[in-house]
Design an enzyme around this catalytic site. Structure first.
Site, PDB file in Angstrom:
ATOM      1  N   ARG A   1       6.924 -16.239  -2.445  1.00  0.00           N
ATOM      2  CA  ARG A   1       7.106 -16.617  -3.852  1.00  0.00           C
ATOM      3  C   ARG A   1       8.491 -17.037  -3.973  1.00  0.00           C
ATOM      4  O   ARG A   1       8.680 -17.670  -5.138  1.00  0.00           O
ATOM      5  CB  ARG A   1       7.061 -15.204  -4.660  1.00  0.00           C
TER       6      ARG A   1
ATOM      7  N   THR B   1       2.775  -4.699   4.735  1.00  0.00           N
ATOM      8  CA  THR B   1       3.726  -3.738   4.812  1.00  0.00           C
ATOM      9  C   THR B   1       3.347  -2.518   5.629  1.00  0.00           C
ATOM     10  O   THR B   1       4.158  -1.638   6.472  1.00  0.00           O
ATOM     11  CB  THR B   1       4.217  -2.807   3.494  1.00  0.00           C
TER      12      THR B   1
HETATM   13  C1  UD1 Z   1       5.861  -4.062  -2.189  1.00  0.00           C
HETATM   14  C2  UD1 Z   1       4.839  -2.730  -2.651  1.00  0.00           C
HETATM   15  C3  UD1 Z   1       4.872  -2.557  -4.155  1.00  0.00           C
HETATM   16  C4  UD1 Z   1       6.038  -2.272  -4.686  1.00  0.00           C
HETATM   17  C5  UD1 Z   1       7.169  -3.226  -4.342  1.00  0.00           C
HETATM   18  C6  UD1 Z   1       8.592  -2.922  -4.558  1.00  0.00           C
HETATM   19  C7  UD1 Z   1       3.065  -3.255  -0.874  1.00  0.00           C
HETATM   20  C8  UD1 Z   1       1.735  -3.510  -0.562  1.00  0.00           C
HETATM   21  N1  UD1 Z   1       3.457  -3.354  -2.162  1.00  0.00           N
HETATM   22  O1  UD1 Z   1       5.466  -5.083  -2.868  1.00  0.00           O
HETATM   23  O2  UD1 Z   1       4.028  -1.415  -4.630  1.00  0.00           O
HETATM   24  O3  UD1 Z   1       6.221  -2.040  -5.974  1.00  0.00           O
HETATM   25  O4  UD1 Z   1       7.138  -3.477  -2.896  1.00  0.00           O
HETATM   26  O5  UD1 Z   1       9.642  -3.860  -4.241  1.00  0.00           O
HETATM   27  O6  UD1 Z   1       3.876  -2.592   0.006  1.00  0.00           O
HETATM   28  N2  UD1 Z   1       7.385  -6.948   4.914  1.00  0.00           N
HETATM   29  C9  UD1 Z   1       7.402  -6.967   6.306  1.00  0.00           C
HETATM   30  N3  UD1 Z   1       6.110  -7.287   6.875  1.00  0.00           N
HETATM   31  C10 UD1 Z   1       5.094  -7.921   6.316  1.00  0.00           C
HETATM   32  C11 UD1 Z   1       5.078  -7.566   4.719  1.00  0.00           C
HETATM   33  C12 UD1 Z   1       6.054  -7.506   4.240  1.00  0.00           C
HETATM   34  O7  UD1 Z   1       8.165  -6.562   6.754  1.00  0.00           O
HETATM   35  O8  UD1 Z   1       3.884  -8.009   6.865  1.00  0.00           O
HETATM   36  C13 UD1 Z   1       8.524  -6.705   4.221  1.00  0.00           C
HETATM   37  C14 UD1 Z   1       9.067  -7.844   3.424  1.00  0.00           C
HETATM   38  O9  UD1 Z   1      10.069  -8.472   4.141  1.00  0.00           O
HETATM   39  C15 UD1 Z   1       9.801  -7.254   2.210  1.00  0.00           C
HETATM   40  C16 UD1 Z   1       9.119  -5.542   2.045  1.00  0.00           C
HETATM   41  O10 UD1 Z   1       8.300  -5.849   3.307  1.00  0.00           O
HETATM   42  O11 UD1 Z   1      11.222  -6.781   2.553  1.00  0.00           O
HETATM   43  C17 UD1 Z   1       8.086  -5.565   0.968  1.00  0.00           C
HETATM   44  O12 UD1 Z   1       7.114  -6.802   1.006  1.00  0.00           O
HETATM   45  P1  UD1 Z   1       6.925  -7.747  -0.189  1.00  0.00           P
HETATM   46  O13 UD1 Z   1       5.854  -8.767   0.019  1.00  0.00           O
HETATM   47  O14 UD1 Z   1       8.048  -8.076  -1.060  1.00  0.00           O
HETATM   48  O15 UD1 Z   1       6.112  -6.727  -1.031  1.00  0.00           O
HETATM   49  P2  UD1 Z   1       6.180  -6.458  -2.873  1.00  0.00           P
HETATM   50  O16 UD1 Z   1       4.842  -7.656  -3.194  1.00  0.00           O
HETATM   51  O17 UD1 Z   1       7.280  -6.716  -3.362  1.00  0.00           O
HETATM   52 MG    MG Z   2       8.970  -7.285  -2.581  1.00  0.00          MG
END
Ligand code: UD1
Ligand code: MG
Length: 487
Positions: free
Chosen positions: A32, A97
């Protein structure tokens, strides 16, 4: 991956006190943000998002118990955090995540509980991390979710609390992601911060039950809340005191909000320590900047990087100071650009001076308007007040550099040094062709082109002699008038 893990074996004491780890999820791409840089290295307050989270984690646990999960641009992220001493775990494919925590399973196996933090939720305070840990332990929960009532919860997973006697209880039924919200759940303002405490036993027992049946086809860690709750385990929600602290930075607009929040906090901190800042909302001051008491910072000033400013200074509007050291009682007049420079006490800069890296301005020295310095040392009380370039120069005490003086430091191949010894006077519009030395107390006549050393106490004149041609203009004018009357 096990080669990346270096954790001390559990000590007998660990049995009595639950062993806690922190896992920081930082492997995501940050789609994003529409950026070529990994999300967690985007900066607010002049510091990468992930650095904030790592710093907060290190205030709670030793670095050896902190695991940063990296994946997208892993080597860049690892290099940026190399000095932190934390452990790294590789999530080689970013499948969500939930998958991030699956990747860290081996590293976390020896711990009783894990605090999961998000690398894109930067303003979390150590007190809050301790708060969720203590709450989680006290209540013997399988999972504790840090939540907040966001004014606009769009994008956050929503917390569906269990009902007890018709009223919402502390226990959570599920976290529902934005895209899977049912109509009646859209009203829920309580959002998931992405920060959790989890008991590793139930977590790893149920982690493989995560499925990818969601709009992104990812393993959502948030689904573990419903899975645990269904299995009869205790899943609790703990509300954070303020929403900024748990706000995520997923797009540029959110990044801007968090950046202004960090900078407002920084200004407040400096003001509390005795610094005057007029119109602080217009100033951009990085997290690591230090400013002494009774210094006055005018509107629209930027203080960046590891800048240190002493007490009793005045930094006037539109100056930008980056990674520089400014001594006590220095005046930086309007519009100066100062980078990688050192300025000693009582010096006066500007307006509109440009101090480039390696500039070292002595006590009480003056650098004036449209003067550029680079790797230039000016001694105590030296003055270069107007329209001058001083590069690769060593300038002694009380030297006066006249307006428009240029050190010709570059011969097309390499840089050469100009030395101007104490007390020397350089006439205006002089060019000093380096390497060259102007001796102590010597004078250089205006408009000189100096290519040879000038001895101590000498006067150097290096320009063509002036010739006045008496009546030349009058004769030309008369000749032109005569030609006109003939035609
Ligand atoms: C996530 C939560 C959401 C919460 C929000 C708060 C999930 C599915 N959703 O959404 O409920 O309200 O955070 O900020 O978890 N990451 C990894 N590996 C991956 C994907 C992501 O390490 O495969 C890390 C990203 O770098 C980031 C964090 O996990 O630092 C959160 O991922 P992001 O994609 O930002 O999740 P949100 O859509 O914000
Ligand atoms: Mg996030």
């Amino acid at each position: 991956m096990s080669a990346m893990i270096s954790r001390k074996p559990s000590s007998p004491k660990a049995k009595a006190e639950p062993r806690f780890a922190i896992a920081i999820m930082a492997a995501g791409k940050g789609t994003r943000l529409k950026s070529k840089h990994p999300k967690v290295l985007h900066e607010i307050g002049g510091k990468p998002l992930l650095q904030f989270v790592v710093d907060a984690a290190k205030a709670v646990l030793p670095a050896e118990d902190i695991f940063v999960i990296i994946g997208h641009e892993a080597e860049r992220v690892r290099a940026a955090m190399a000095g932190a001493g934390v452990q790294f775990v590789l999530q080689s494919e970013q499948l969500g995540t939930g998958h991030a925590i699956m990747s860290a399973r081996a590293s976390l196996a020896g711990y009783d509980d894990v605090l999961v933090l998000s690398g894109d939720v930067p303003l979390l305070r150590p007190e809050t991390i301790r708060g969720i840990r203590d709450f989680h332990l006290k209540n013997h929960a399988a999972m504790t979710i840090l939540t907040a009532d966001f004014p606009d919860p769009t994008g956050y997973g929503r917390i569906v609390r269990k009902k007890k006697g018709g009223r919402a209880s502390d226990e959570v039924e599920a976290i529902v992601e934005q895209k899977k919200l049912k109509a009646q759940q859209e009203k829920i303002r309580e959002g998931n911060s992405g920060i959790y405490a989890l008991a590793t036993g139930p977590l790893f027992e149920h982690l493989d039950e995560l499925r990818t049946d969601n709009p992104h086809g990812e393993y959502y860690l948030t689904d573990i809340a419903g899975i645990l709750a269904n299995s009869g385990a205790k899943v609790l929600a703990l509300k954070a005191g303020e929403t900024h602290e748990v706000a995520g930075a997923n797009n540029r607009a959110e990044l801007a909000v968090l950046d202004s929040e960090v900078r407002a906090r920084k200004c407040a901190e400096l003001m509390a320590a005795g610094v005057t800042i007029f119109r602080p909302e217009t100033c951009v001051i990085d997290a690591e900047v230090e400013v002494g008491a009774d210094t006055v910072i005018e509107p629209f000033v930027q203080l960046l990087g590891k800048t240190r400013i002493g007490p009793d200074c005045r930094v006037r509007s539109y100056s930008v100071i980056t990674s520089s050291e400014i001594g006590d009682g220095v005046t930086v007049r309007n519009g100066c650009i100062v980078s990688g420079a050192r300025v000693s006490e009582g010096a006066i800069l500007g307006p509109y001076s440009h101090l480039r890296p390696g500039s070292d301005i002595g006590p009480g020295a003056h650098v004036g308007n449209f003067v550029e310095t680079k790797k230039a040392k000016l001694g105590r009380g030296a003055k270069a007040n107007h329209l001058t370039y001083l590069g690769d120069a060593v300038i002694g005490e009380n030297v006066n550099v006249g307006a428009g003086t240029i050190t010709c430091n570059y011969d097309g191949v390499k840089k050469n040094v100009t030395v101007i010894e104490d007390g020397a006077f350089i006439g205006s519009d002089s060019t000093l062709v380096a390497p060259v030395r102007i001796g102590r107390n010597a004078y250089v006549g205006a408009a000189a082109c100096i290519t040879e050393d000038v001895p101590e106490d000498a006067l150097a004149i290096a320009r063509s002699r002036q010739v006045n041609k008496e009546g030349w203009v009058k004769a030309k004018r008369e000749a032109m008038e005569a030609a006109k009357s003939k035609s």
